[in-house]
Motif scaffolding. Sequence first.
Motif, PDB file in Angstrom:
ATOM      1  N   LYS A 214       0.843  -1.226  -0.011  1.00 58.86           N
ATOM      2  CA  LYS A 214      -0.176  -0.037  -0.057  1.00 58.86           C
ATOM      3  C   LYS A 214       0.827   1.154   0.174  1.00 58.86           C
ATOM      4  O   LYS A 214       0.627   1.984  -0.963  1.00 58.86           O
ATOM      5  N   THR A 215       1.890   1.346   0.818  1.00 57.75           N
ATOM      6  CA  THR A 215       2.954   2.411   1.019  1.00 57.75           C
ATOM      7  C   THR A 215       3.342   2.462  -0.454  1.00 57.75           C
ATOM      8  O   THR A 215       3.591   3.676  -1.002  1.00 57.75           O
ATOM      9  N   ARG A 216       3.885   1.501  -1.109  1.00 59.25           N
ATOM     10  CA  ARG A 216       4.443   1.612  -2.405  1.00 59.25           C
ATOM     11  C   ARG A 216       3.503   1.985  -3.399  1.00 59.25           C
ATOM     12  O   ARG A 216       3.772   2.940  -4.302  1.00 59.25           O
ATOM     13  N   ASP A 217       2.120   1.589  -3.254  1.00 56.58           N
ATOM     14  CA  ASP A 217       1.174   2.168  -4.568  1.00 56.58           C
ATOM     15  C   ASP A 217       0.735   3.721  -4.181  1.00 56.58           C
ATOM     16  O   ASP A 217       0.869   4.539  -5.157  1.00 56.58           O
ATOM     17  N   ASP A 218       0.830   3.897  -2.926  1.00 56.95           N
ATOM     18  CA  ASP A 218       0.633   5.314  -2.691  1.00 56.95           C
ATOM     19  C   ASP A 218       1.708   6.053  -2.985  1.00 56.95           C
ATOM     20  O   ASP A 218       1.559   7.462  -3.708  1.00 56.95           O
ATOM     21  N   ALA A 219       3.043   5.907  -2.894  1.00 58.67           N
ATOM     22  CA  ALA A 219       4.122   6.499  -3.387  1.00 58.67           C
ATOM     23  C   ALA A 219       4.150   6.667  -5.066  1.00 58.67           C
ATOM     24  O   ALA A 219       4.406   7.515  -5.606  1.00 58.67           O
ATOM     25  N   LEU A 220       3.859   5.497  -5.580  1.00 60.27           N
ATOM     26  CA  LEU A 220       3.660   5.635  -7.057  1.00 60.27           C
ATOM     27  C   LEU A 220       2.702   6.561  -7.496  1.00 60.27           C
ATOM     28  O   LEU A 220       2.823   7.172  -8.544  1.00 60.27           O
ATOM     29  N   THR A 221       1.427   6.296  -6.789  1.00 66.79           N
ATOM     30  CA  THR A 221       0.256   7.524  -7.278  1.00 66.79           C
ATOM     31  C   THR A 221       0.715   8.906  -7.138  1.00 66.79           C
ATOM     32  O   THR A 221       0.604   9.646  -7.936  1.00 66.79           O
ATOM     33  N   LYS A 222       1.425   9.108  -5.832  1.00 72.00           N
ATOM     34  CA  LYS A 222       1.845  10.386  -5.605  1.00 72.00           C
ATOM     35  C   LYS A 222       2.809  10.883  -6.808  1.00 72.00           C
ATOM     36  O   LYS A 222       3.051  12.017  -7.193  1.00 72.00           O
ATOM     37  N   ALA A 223       4.013  10.079  -7.047  1.00 68.18           N
ATOM     38  CA  ALA A 223       4.921  10.349  -7.946  1.00 68.18           C
ATOM     39  C   ALA A 223       4.332  10.565  -9.551  1.00 68.18           C
ATOM     40  O   ALA A 223       4.598  11.633  -9.882  1.00 68.18           O
ATOM     41  N   ASP A 224       3.315   9.828  -9.676  1.00 71.87           N
ATOM     42  CA  ASP A 224       2.596  10.031 -10.845  1.00 71.87           C
ATOM     43  C   ASP A 224       1.915  11.439 -11.016  1.00 71.87           C
ATOM     44  O   ASP A 224       1.866  12.038 -12.032  1.00 71.87           O
ATOM     45  N   LYS A 225       1.272  11.908  -9.747  1.00 70.93           N
ATOM     46  CA  LYS A 225       0.584  13.247  -9.885  1.00 70.93           C
ATOM     47  C   LYS A 225       1.648  14.281  -9.970  1.00 70.93           C
ATOM     48  O   LYS A 225       1.815  15.049 -10.728  1.00 70.93           O
ATOM     49  N   ASN A 226       2.873  14.059  -9.263  1.00 73.21           N
ATOM     50  CA  ASN A 226       3.894  14.830  -9.354  1.00 73.21           C
ATOM     51  C   ASN A 226       4.584  14.945 -10.628  1.00 73.21           C
ATOM     52  O   ASN A 226       4.683  16.179 -11.246  1.00 73.21           O
ATOM     53  N   ASP A 227       4.668  14.031 -11.332  1.00 76.52           N
ATOM     54  CA  ASP A 227       5.216  13.894 -12.784  1.00 76.52           C
ATOM     55  C   ASP A 227       4.130  14.825 -13.458  1.00 76.52           C
ATOM     56  O   ASP A 227       4.541  15.579 -14.375  1.00 76.52           O
ATOM     57  N   ALA A 228       3.069  14.722 -13.512  1.00 75.20           N
ATOM     58  CA  ALA A 228       1.919  15.330 -14.355  1.00 75.20           C
ATOM     59  C   ALA A 228       2.061  16.697 -13.916  1.00 75.20           C
ATOM     60  O   ALA A 228       1.876  17.354 -14.814  1.00 75.20           O
ATOM     61  N   ALA A 229       2.052  16.843 -12.777  1.00 76.86           N
ATOM     62  CA  ALA A 229       2.380  18.596 -12.289  1.00 76.86           C
ATOM     63  C   ALA A 229       3.514  19.085 -13.033  1.00 76.86           C
ATOM     64  O   ALA A 229       3.344  20.175 -13.435  1.00 76.86           O
ATOM     65  N   LEU A 230       4.625  18.380 -12.886  1.00 76.35           N
ATOM     66  CA  LEU A 230       5.821  18.969 -13.324  1.00 76.35           C
ATOM     67  C   LEU A 230       5.709  19.136 -14.985  1.00 76.35           C
ATOM     68  O   LEU A 230       6.177  19.997 -15.212  1.00 76.35           O
ATOM     69  N   THR A 231       5.252  18.226 -15.426  1.00 77.76           N
ATOM     70  CA  THR A 231       5.067  17.979 -16.815  1.00 77.76           C
ATOM     71  C   THR A 231       4.176  19.319 -17.317  1.00 77.76           C
ATOM     72  O   THR A 231       4.363  20.204 -18.149  1.00 77.76           O
ATOM     73  N   GLY A 232       3.165  19.755 -16.685  1.00 76.05           N
ATOM     74  CA  GLY A 232       2.129  20.664 -16.929  1.00 76.05           C
ATOM     75  C   GLY A 232       3.075  22.126 -16.661  1.00 76.05           C
ATOM     76  O   GLY A 232       3.026  23.291 -17.509  1.00 76.05           O
ATOM     77  N   ALA A 233       3.883  22.020 -15.420  1.00 80.01           N
ATOM     78  CA  ALA A 233       4.449  23.367 -15.264  1.00 80.01           C
ATOM     79  C   ALA A 233       5.599  23.405 -16.241  1.00 80.01           C
ATOM     80  O   ALA A 233       5.708  24.783 -16.758  1.00 80.01           O
ATOM     81  N   LEU A 234       6.271  22.576 -16.568  1.00 75.74           N
ATOM     82  CA  LEU A 234       7.375  22.788 -17.587  1.00 75.74           C
ATOM     83  C   LEU A 234       6.740  23.382 -19.087  1.00 75.74           C
ATOM     84  O   LEU A 234       7.399  24.052 -19.674  1.00 75.74           O
ATOM     85  N   ALA A 235       5.325  22.434 -19.465  1.00 76.09           N
ATOM     86  CA  ALA A 235       4.731  22.953 -20.786  1.00 76.09           C
ATOM     87  C   ALA A 235       4.311  24.376 -20.436  1.00 76.09           C
ATOM     88  O   ALA A 235       4.506  25.410 -21.578  1.00 76.09           O
ATOM     89  N   SER A 236       3.967  24.940 -19.335  1.00 74.26           N
ATOM     90  CA  SER A 236       3.433  26.294 -19.071  1.00 74.26           C
ATOM     91  C   SER A 236       4.701  27.196 -19.370  1.00 74.26           C
ATOM     92  O   SER A 236       4.744  28.177 -19.976  1.00 74.26           O
TER      93      SER A 236
END
Length: 123
Positions: free
Chosen positions: A82-104
């Motif tokens: 569960k901890t791993r899955d939560d960390a992966l979900t958080k990392a995916d969200k962070n990646d998506a936010a970072l990708t959006g910020a970089l695109a902007s």
Amino acid sequence: MAQVTVTIDGKAYRMACDEGQQEHLIDLAGRFDRYVSHLKGSFGEIGDQRITVMAGIMVIDELAELQKRMKGMESEIATLRKTRDDALTKADKNDAALTGALASLAERMEGLAGRLNADRVPG
């Protein structure tokens, strides 16, 4: 069905088992014989049936302890997953936010570069 002879407490027992399981059955009987020998060494001659029952209880006690430990490990594994899955979900969200910020940021930089180039062009 295969048959083997095992020895427990100096007595031979003929037993049936599935084909290919002969060595496993012999090993199990040897392990049980060690329990019986240990008890005989500790308590002396108190009767075959009593020694056998005590050895059986020792084996079941050991099995229960191992099952308890296994349940604890299964629970720990579930928590780690569960901890791993939560960390992966958080990392995916962070990646998506970072990708959006970089695109902007890239769009803003392109806009600035366009304005700088427009200001440089002699008119």
